[in-house]
Scaffold this active site. Structure first.
Site, PDB file in Angstrom:
ATOM      1  N   SER A   7     -15.193 -36.802  10.228  1.00  0.00           N
ATOM      2  CA  SER A   7     -14.507 -37.919   9.569  1.00  0.00           C
ATOM      3  C   SER A   7     -14.031 -37.414   8.212  1.00  0.00           C
ATOM      4  O   SER A   7     -14.544 -36.396   7.713  1.00  0.00           O
ATOM      5  CB  SER A   7     -15.520 -39.054   9.390  1.00  0.00           C
ATOM      6  OG  SER A   7     -15.072 -39.969   8.410  1.00  0.00           O
TER       7      SER A   7
ATOM      8  N   TYR B  22     -23.572 -42.578   6.834  1.00  0.00           N
ATOM      9  CA  TYR B  22     -22.513 -42.105   7.741  1.00  0.00           C
ATOM     10  C   TYR B  22     -21.890 -40.825   7.185  1.00  0.00           C
ATOM     11  O   TYR B  22     -21.730 -39.838   7.918  1.00  0.00           O
ATOM     12  CB  TYR B  22     -21.464 -43.207   7.896  1.00  0.00           C
ATOM     13  CG  TYR B  22     -20.296 -42.861   8.800  1.00  0.00           C
ATOM     14  CD1 TYR B  22     -20.415 -42.956  10.183  1.00  0.00           C
ATOM     15  CD2 TYR B  22     -19.066 -42.461   8.263  1.00  0.00           C
ATOM     16  CE1 TYR B  22     -19.337 -42.671  11.014  1.00  0.00           C
ATOM     17  CE2 TYR B  22     -17.992 -42.177   9.088  1.00  0.00           C
ATOM     18  CZ  TYR B  22     -18.125 -42.281  10.457  1.00  0.00           C
ATOM     19  OH  TYR B  22     -17.056 -41.988  11.274  1.00  0.00           O
TER      20      TYR B  22
HETATM   21  N1  LIG Z   1     -12.188 -45.135  14.427  1.00  0.00           N
HETATM   22  C1  LIG Z   1     -11.999 -44.423  13.323  1.00  0.00           C
HETATM   23  O1  LIG Z   1     -11.183 -44.795  12.455  1.00  0.00           O
HETATM   24  C2  LIG Z   1     -12.775 -43.136  13.113  1.00  0.00           C
HETATM   25  C3  LIG Z   1     -12.447 -42.357  11.989  1.00  0.00           C
HETATM   26  C4  LIG Z   1     -13.139 -41.156  11.787  1.00  0.00           C
HETATM   27  C5  LIG Z   1     -14.116 -40.762  12.681  1.00  0.00           C
HETATM   28  N2  LIG Z   1     -14.409 -41.538  13.765  1.00  0.00           N
HETATM   29  C6  LIG Z   1     -15.442 -41.047  14.693  1.00  0.00           C
HETATM   30  O2  LIG Z   1     -14.918 -41.057  16.006  1.00  0.00           O
HETATM   31  C7  LIG Z   1     -15.972 -41.264  16.958  1.00  0.00           C
HETATM   32  C8  LIG Z   1     -15.606 -42.431  17.864  1.00  0.00           C
HETATM   33  O3  LIG Z   1     -15.475 -43.576  17.054  1.00  0.00           O
HETATM   34  P1  LIG Z   1     -14.817 -44.955  17.554  1.00  0.00           P
HETATM   35  O4  LIG Z   1     -14.007 -45.453  16.425  1.00  0.00           O
HETATM   36  O5  LIG Z   1     -14.224 -44.777  18.892  1.00  0.00           O
HETATM   37  O6  LIG Z   1     -16.141 -45.854  17.628  1.00  0.00           O
HETATM   38  P2  LIG Z   1     -16.555 -47.034  18.614  1.00  0.00           P
HETATM   39  O7  LIG Z   1     -15.362 -47.761  19.094  1.00  0.00           O
HETATM   40  O8  LIG Z   1     -17.604 -47.775  17.875  1.00  0.00           O
HETATM   41  O9  LIG Z   1     -17.188 -46.267  19.853  1.00  0.00           O
HETATM   42  C9  LIG Z   1     -18.354 -45.493  19.677  1.00  0.00           C
HETATM   43  C10 LIG Z   1     -18.919 -45.110  21.016  1.00  0.00           C
HETATM   44  O10 LIG Z   1     -20.172 -44.431  20.788  1.00  0.00           O
HETATM   45  C11 LIG Z   1     -21.159 -45.054  21.613  1.00  0.00           C
HETATM   46  N3  LIG Z   1     -22.492 -45.014  21.004  1.00  0.00           N
HETATM   47  C12 LIG Z   1     -22.862 -45.537  19.831  1.00  0.00           C
HETATM   48  N4  LIG Z   1     -24.175 -45.365  19.663  1.00  0.00           N
HETATM   49  C13 LIG Z   1     -24.635 -44.724  20.766  1.00  0.00           C
HETATM   50  C14 LIG Z   1     -25.929 -44.316  21.198  1.00  0.00           C
HETATM   51  N5  LIG Z   1     -27.014 -44.568  20.472  1.00  0.00           N
HETATM   52  N6  LIG Z   1     -26.041 -43.666  22.380  1.00  0.00           N
HETATM   53  C15 LIG Z   1     -24.962 -43.455  23.146  1.00  0.00           C
HETATM   54  N7  LIG Z   1     -23.716 -43.852  22.811  1.00  0.00           N
HETATM   55  C16 LIG Z   1     -23.560 -44.486  21.630  1.00  0.00           C
HETATM   56  C17 LIG Z   1     -20.700 -46.499  21.747  1.00  0.00           C
HETATM   57  O11 LIG Z   1     -21.334 -47.087  22.858  1.00  0.00           O
HETATM   58  P3  LIG Z   1     -21.337 -48.691  23.043  1.00  0.00           P
HETATM   59  O12 LIG Z   1     -19.913 -49.055  23.342  1.00  0.00           O
HETATM   60  O13 LIG Z   1     -22.232 -48.877  24.180  1.00  0.00           O
HETATM   61  O14 LIG Z   1     -21.799 -49.259  21.752  1.00  0.00           O
HETATM   62  C18 LIG Z   1     -19.196 -46.312  21.903  1.00  0.00           C
HETATM   63  O15 LIG Z   1     -18.859 -46.020  23.238  1.00  0.00           O
HETATM   64  C19 LIG Z   1     -17.227 -41.496  16.137  1.00  0.00           C
HETATM   65  O16 LIG Z   1     -17.961 -40.296  16.056  1.00  0.00           O
HETATM   66  C20 LIG Z   1     -16.701 -41.883  14.768  1.00  0.00           C
HETATM   67  O17 LIG Z   1     -17.617 -41.588  13.742  1.00  0.00           O
HETATM   68  C21 LIG Z   1     -13.758 -42.701  14.005  1.00  0.00           C
END
Ligand SMILES: NC(=O)c1ccc[n+]([C@@H]2O[C@H](COP(=O)([O-])OP(=O)(O)OC[C@H]3O[C@@H](n4cnc5c(N)ncnc54)[C@H](OP(=O)(O)O)[C@@H]3O)[C@@H](O)[C@H]2O)c1
Length: 250
Positions: free
Chosen positions: A158, A171
């Site tokens: 990130s 985070y």
């Molecule tokens: N979105 C952004 O703007 C952004 C920016 C920078 C970095 N990121 C990074 O990109 C990645 C994906 O983010 P996202 O935005 O797609 O997030 P998201 O929509 O919240 O999805 C996160 C996924 O991780 C799963 N997860 C969370 N805790 C878990 C656990 N304990 N065991 C197994 N699976 C788990 C969730 O499962 P459930 O659906 O079952 O909860 C979900 O499928 C993350 O690493 C995040 O830090 C995102």
């Protein structure tokens, strides 16, 4: 880490045919889209996550669109132990005989708060799910990845994993640790068949982003689909020589 961008990359339709790729957090957000896109480009995708109904929905979508039959691994990174990861690795080895790619994408963002309000349970959960789980999983999976002709290990960071930001506490610390973990593995496995890189998705329209910025208009943000050229590039053979790099997906 050197930063690279490939967002104009145009993947061939069969880019990932015959590849077996594990995606963590495959039930929602960026991981869901990555699983669908990898399958669309021919990969057999192993869908790992904690909410089985979400994984099943992605499974069904891949089957309905004619992708290779996926597999599901229900696992909560919060409670998983080294033995869970070893068992998982041996299941993958028995079923597929190799693993060509791993996208460490699952992650949590607890609450944003002043530094002095960070609670130790929240800090520990963030480190467990965002760092310790992927570390133990990678230890278990590397021998199976070494059976592939070339294998791609991708960690998700990130912007706050490179420059600390007020109120992003646990985070941000966990994402700095993710970058460190990736660099250690990339250096140790340099000149092997396993390449290790980091991806920074940038602001993306998902539930996690909405939690961090509730007042923001999500329509102004890139969607997970917009990021896919970089994700596909990293899993395809064009990136075979890329190691120890950080990719900005936007
Ligand atoms: N979105 C952004 O703007 C952004 C920016 C920078 C970095 N990121 C990074 O990109 C990645 C994906 O983010 P996202 O935005 O797609 O997030 P998201 O929509 O919240 O999805 C996160 C996924 O991780 C799963 N997860 C969370 N805790 C878990 C656990 N304990 N065991 C197994 N699976 C788990 C969730 O499962 P459930 O659906 O079952 O909860 C979900 O499928 C993350 O690493 C995040 O830090 C995102």
């Amino acid at each position: 880490m050197q930063i690279k961008t490939v967002h104009d990359y145009q993947p061939a339709a069969d880019l990932l045919s015959n590849k077996v790729i594990l995606v963590t957090g495959a039930g929602d957000g960026i991981g869901r889209q990555a699983a669908l896109s990898f399958a669309e480009h021919g990969a057999t995708v192993i869908l790992l996550g904690r909410t089985v109904a979400k994984l099943e929905a992605v499974y069904d979508e891949i089957e309905q669109t004619g992708g290779p039959q996926p597999a599901i691994i229900p696992l909560d990174l919060k409670g998983a132990t080294a033995q869970h990861y070893k068992d998982m690795a041996s299941t993958i080895d028995n079923q597929f005989g190799r693993l060509d790619g791993v996208l460490h994408n699952a992650g949590i963002l607890k609450i944003l708060s002043p530094f002095t309000h960070i609670e130790s349970d929240d800090f520990n959960d963030s480190m467990q799910i965002n760092v310790t789980g992927p570390m133990l999983m990678t230890q278990a999976l590397l021998p199976v990845m070494q059976k592939a002709p070339t294998a791609s290990l991708v960690f998700t960071s990130s912007g706050v994993g490179r420059k600390g930001r007020a109120y992003w506490g646990s985070y941000a610390v966990s994402k700095f640790a993710t970058e460190g973990l990736a660099q250690v593995i990339a250096d140790e496995y340099e000149n092997t068949n396993v390449r290790t890189n980091v991806i920074n998705p940038g602001a993306t329209r998902t539930a996690m982003r909405a939690k961090a910025y509730p007042a923001e208009d999500p329509k102004q943000l890139k969607t997970p689909l917009d990021l896919m050229p970089t994700y596909l590039y990293l899993m395809g053979d064009q990136s075979t020589k890329d190691n120890n790099l950080c990719f900005d997906a936007q």
